[in-house]
Design an enzyme around this catalytic site. Structure first.
Site, mmCIF file in Angstrom:
data_model
loop_
_atom_site.group_PDB
_atom_site.id
_atom_site.type_symbol
_atom_site.label_atom_id
_atom_site.label_comp_id
_atom_site.label_asym_id
_atom_site.label_seq_id
_atom_site.Cartn_x
_atom_site.Cartn_y
_atom_site.Cartn_z
ATOM 1 N N HIS A 93 0.801 -1.333 -0.110
ATOM 2 C CA HIS A 93 -0.137 -0.041 0.048
ATOM 3 C C HIS A 93 0.745 1.302 0.085
ATOM 4 O O HIS A 93 0.588 2.401 -0.451
ATOM 5 C CB HIS A 93 -0.993 -0.185 1.213
ATOM 6 C CG HIS A 93 -2.123 -0.712 0.968
ATOM 7 N ND1 HIS A 93 -3.234 -0.712 1.515
ATOM 8 C CD2 HIS A 93 -2.290 -2.075 0.293
ATOM 9 C CE1 HIS A 93 -4.163 -1.892 1.255
ATOM 10 N NE2 HIS A 93 -3.707 -2.567 0.170
ATOM 11 N N THR A 151 -4.414 -22.441 3.735
ATOM 12 C CA THR A 151 -2.940 -22.446 4.536
ATOM 13 C C THR A 151 -2.478 -20.968 4.521
ATOM 14 O O THR A 151 -1.343 -20.645 4.091
ATOM 15 C CB THR A 151 -1.884 -23.280 3.517
ATOM 16 O OG1 THR A 151 -2.075 -22.886 2.229
ATOM 17 C CG2 THR A 151 -2.362 -24.802 3.690
ATOM 18 N N GLY A 160 4.448 6.547 -3.872
ATOM 19 C CA GLY A 160 5.405 5.617 -4.254
ATOM 20 C C GLY A 160 5.831 4.944 -2.853
ATOM 21 O O GLY A 160 5.359 5.244 -1.819
ATOM 22 N N SER A 183 -2.252 -15.657 -0.946
ATOM 23 C CA SER A 183 -1.741 -16.802 -0.262
ATOM 24 C C SER A 183 -1.734 -16.832 1.196
ATOM 25 O O SER A 183 -2.062 -17.870 1.842
ATOM 26 C CB SER A 183 -0.856 -17.546 -1.019
ATOM 27 O OG SER A 183 -0.083 -18.451 -0.289
ATOM 28 N N ASP A 207 -6.794 -18.612 1.490
ATOM 29 C CA ASP A 207 -6.907 -19.836 0.935
ATOM 30 C C ASP A 207 -6.463 -20.777 2.453
ATOM 31 O O ASP A 207 -6.730 -20.079 3.360
ATOM 32 C CB ASP A 207 -5.602 -20.216 0.054
ATOM 33 C CG ASP A 207 -4.091 -20.293 0.713
ATOM 34 O OD1 ASP A 207 -4.223 -20.171 2.145
ATOM 35 O OD2 ASP A 207 -3.002 -20.486 -0.051
#
Ligand code: HEM
Length: 387
Positions: free
Chosen positions: A133, A278, A147, A259, A276
């Protein structure tokens, strides 16, 4: 007629590939062919910052490496470690080595990011999101504004924006680290990006992303509206990332950070559910479960992930990451495992996609790239196997 000519060309190309594969001595040729294919598919390869206007002969060693990583000709992962005794913090020896203080900071971060069972913690996922972010508050059209400049922590008003909800604790922690080490000449921008790279490699199977320091801080808020919304459509999201020099292939690779994520604020009724099964491991299950579904009471897929995974520019990458050899393609491995099919290799273009794309993210809005120092050696070792 045209159809039959292109079909013949495809068959000839296929036959050529099969022939090349038959001769181990021609592996280099195979690599070249894969690289050629890689160049023409939707990869991000634009230069960034000062590398755009500096001539190649003016590139420093680091500038050259970064240009190669951005162009897809060099891995974004590192295997370098501190080879000598670490001087005490505050000593002259430590002051002489730019990376020394960063090694102490990395040790502090490691303690917070690794849980007892060896997986990565909530603070680790928050640090990865924080760094994304901070850097993503930039686009080709904002020029030198925004940036990876530390503004997400330095400007309290950024934290009040809707997309940054949930980052309060990690911002507080990052301020604490900054106050502890600022007298050794660190920048907030580097601290935030180091946090993401330490957090990523602490997650089992996570890559050791090359880590550069020397960014400048800017205490001005980035422009609002540059962060992706989970409710936006695929076209807008892809455009938003393109304006950050990230092409659909790169976006597919970066989304894999989910993930390890958990949503808390997007859907309060299902707060705490991961993306997910895991979340403590940096694996490709996220790609598989986004495409094929996951236990509804255990996993919550963000609408943006679902909609992007179905887009024709993103879907092939999701499929490749979710399929055989996907972990190596997305992440860390030097070679494809032997069982990977030729088709997957052909389709997969280049390897270690996440690390390469994340190096790009970590340099958005940075205009002194040529003067950065490579401190990848301070990262903890990667955990390459996990059951
Ligand atoms: C289309 C692009 C993206 C959208 C719409 C998006 C949206 C979101 C949303 C809604 C959450 C949950 C926030 C909450 O409710 O607590 C989240 C979490 C997260 N995102 Fe993304 N994201 C995107 C891309 C990325 C990228 C490129 C990265 C990293 C490179 C990233 C890293 C993370 C991480 C690590 C979390 C988990 C944070 C935690 O568990 O505390 N995201 N994202």
């Amino acid at each position: 007629m045209r159809l039959s000519i292109s079909a013949t060309a495809a068959l000839t190309g296929w036959a050529l590939l099969q022939t090349v594969l038959g001769y181990p001595g021609m592996k280099a040729t195979m690599d070249e062919l894969l690289n050629l294919k890689a160049k023409d598919c939707c990869k991000s390869d634009e230069l960034l910052g000062d590398l755009v206007w500096l001539g190649k002969q003016q590139y420093s060693h680091v500038g050259r490496d970064i240009a190669k990583i951005l162009g897809g000709d060099l891995s974004g992962e590192s295997h370098e470690y501190y080879s000598r005794h670490l001087p005490p913090l505050g000593s002259r020896g430590c002051a002489r080595d730019t990376c020394c203080v960063w090694q102490y900071i990395a040790y502090d971060m490691e303690r917070l990011f690794r849980s007892r069972d060896g997986t990565c913690t909530d603070a680790a996922r928050a640090a990865i999101r924080l760094a994304f972010h901070d850097a993503a508050g930039w686009s080709k059209y904002t020029g030198r504004h925004g940036g990876a400049d530390g503004s997400i922590v330095l400007c309290p008003e950024e934290l009040l924006r809707e997309p940054n909800r949930g980052l309060e604790e990690i911002v507080q922690q990052t301020r604490y680290w900054y106050d502890k080490y600022r007298y050794y000449g660190i920048s907030m921008a580097d601290l935030i990006q180091l946090g993401a790279n330490v957090a990523t490699v602490i997650c089992p199977l996570g890559p050791r992303i090359r880590t550069f320091v020397g960014r400048c801080d800017h205490p001005y808020p980035s422009r609002d509206g540059l962060l992706p919304s989970p409710l936006d459509d695929a076209h807008n999201l892809i455009e938003l990332f393109r304006q950050k020099t990230i092409e659909p292939h790169g976006l597919a690779a970066l989304l894999g950070a989910h993930s390890t994520s958990k949503q808390r604020y997007f859907n309060r009724a299902r707060s705490g559910l991961p993306q997910d099964s895991t979340p403590g491991v940096w694996d490709v299950l996220y790609y598989y479960e986004t495409l094929h579904g996951a236990p509804k009471n255990k996993v919550f897929s963000l609408p943006s992930d679902l909609i992007l995974s179905e887009d024709h520019r993103i879907f092939p990458q999701f499929k490749a990451f979710a399929g055989p050899g996907g972990q190596e393609y997305w992440n860390y491995a030097e070679t494809f495992p032997p069982q990977t099919t030729l088709l997957t290799r052909w389709w997969c273009c280049r390897k270690q996609d996440y690390a390469r794309e994340y190096v790009r993210v970590s340099l958005l809005g940075v205009y002194n790239i040529n003067n950065l120092t490579d401190c990848s050696k301070v990262l903890p070792p990667a955990i390459l196997h996990w059951d």
